[in-house]
Design an enzyme around this catalytic site. Sequence first.
Site: not given
Length: 482
Positions: A51, A239, A234, A215, A330, A147, A181, A177
């Site tokens: 935009r 994945h 998530d 992570e 996480k 996703k 890999k 993604h």
Amino acid sequence: MVSRIIPVEDFDLVIFGVTGDLARRKILPGLYRRFVAGQFPPGAAIVGTSRTAQDDGAFRQDAASAIRDALGQGVDEARLAEFLAHLRYVALDVRGETGWDALAALIRPGVIHAFYFSVAPGLFGDIAERLAKNGITDGQSRIVVEKPFGRDLASARALNRTLARYFGESQIYRIDHYLGKETVQNLMAVRFANMLFEPLWNAQYVDHVQITVAETVGVGGRGEYYDHSGAIRDMVQNHMMQLLCLIAMEPPYHFDPDAVRDEKLKVIRALEPVAPRDIVRGQYLAGPDGHGYLDDAENPASRTESFVALKVRVANWRWTGTPFYLRTGKRLRARTSEIVVTFKEPPHSIFDEAAPRANQLVIKLQPNEGMHLNVMIKEPGPGGMRLAQVPLDMSFAEALGPDGTDMPDAYERLIMDVIRGNQTLFMRGDEVEAAWAWTDPIIAAWEAGQIRPEPYDPGSSGPEEALRLLHRDNRRWREIRA
């Protein structure tokens, strides 16, 4: 070993949401690297849309800044200037009527047309409708969608139906993604191009499989989104599900997109329902920075998990009796993604001092892609037969040499596969729906139970209950390390 660069056919690639984070961090830098590698034809065109009102010159400056930020010293300014000459820009409203004529005028006849929807899923249908309505696409056009592809089975089906009004399944590229890999693709090569592993790849010889995606960062900056998603939506539903499928699938009859995806779908449909005792959910507590999950999510009453571990079973002849353990979270000890295939111990040890330990095939997805196989050997030196476990390494950085270390990023490879029309590494609509059909009952049980996730300390391996999930089976998680 030097990788071969195979140029693609002439193409126009339109990126919706080109000023967004994904386009700036991954898509534009990846396209620049493919250009430098010699994969672009001379006439290839990249059209960015958003935009924001700006001209081609301003867009090129912004794209150059994004590429420099992402690649640092890896940018050749002369080649960057050549790459920027391929870029065009159109300001448009994806839910309105402005800008579509200008976009249509830039699309060349007779070349491959690809459209990357780097926008919120709620805009997919609007873009698809307006592309068709304005005559910008045809039966050979391709669309790439990111996703999350739905947040449950009902929304995934609705989204599939929406896209199917305007595009055939062979035109829709649902990108994950992780499948781009190098190591993930090498997993298929190791299994199906070598006689060494495939005869052992079953419940008779494999004790269990662990899949870990850890992570070190929290959810700060995307807390509101994540709080409506959680770790299972998530990471697990997409994945990790894809990684599980590649480990557990039967050999396809041919390395063909639908043949590969048919076998992956069979795995998803063979997954048994997960018992409540085989699931652990967690939320990270406040660390040295004073922020815990509830602070980052800005929701003190949140019951959304930032960590999940599951024991999963595949109900078929190959895998009955072999559990798959999945965990992701996480603010854990290290950033790593890996698959560990643990083989059974020898049935009888001929050695007096110590029994041989189980062989493990460790498939490392990040941060350093590669594989190693842990095997037992005799310790060097005199003094009897002492056993030690050592890894046989296949680090890509070492095995491929200086010309092979600069491997393409997953997005680079997947975007080029879109241009080639190769859907092998993309999810099919029925795959997505089958994954949600398995995941939905797990989420529904959590929401009905109103049970808070287990707390865990930042920098740990997750909740203590996750350790007990394996201890009950006389097994242990592989230590989380980079």
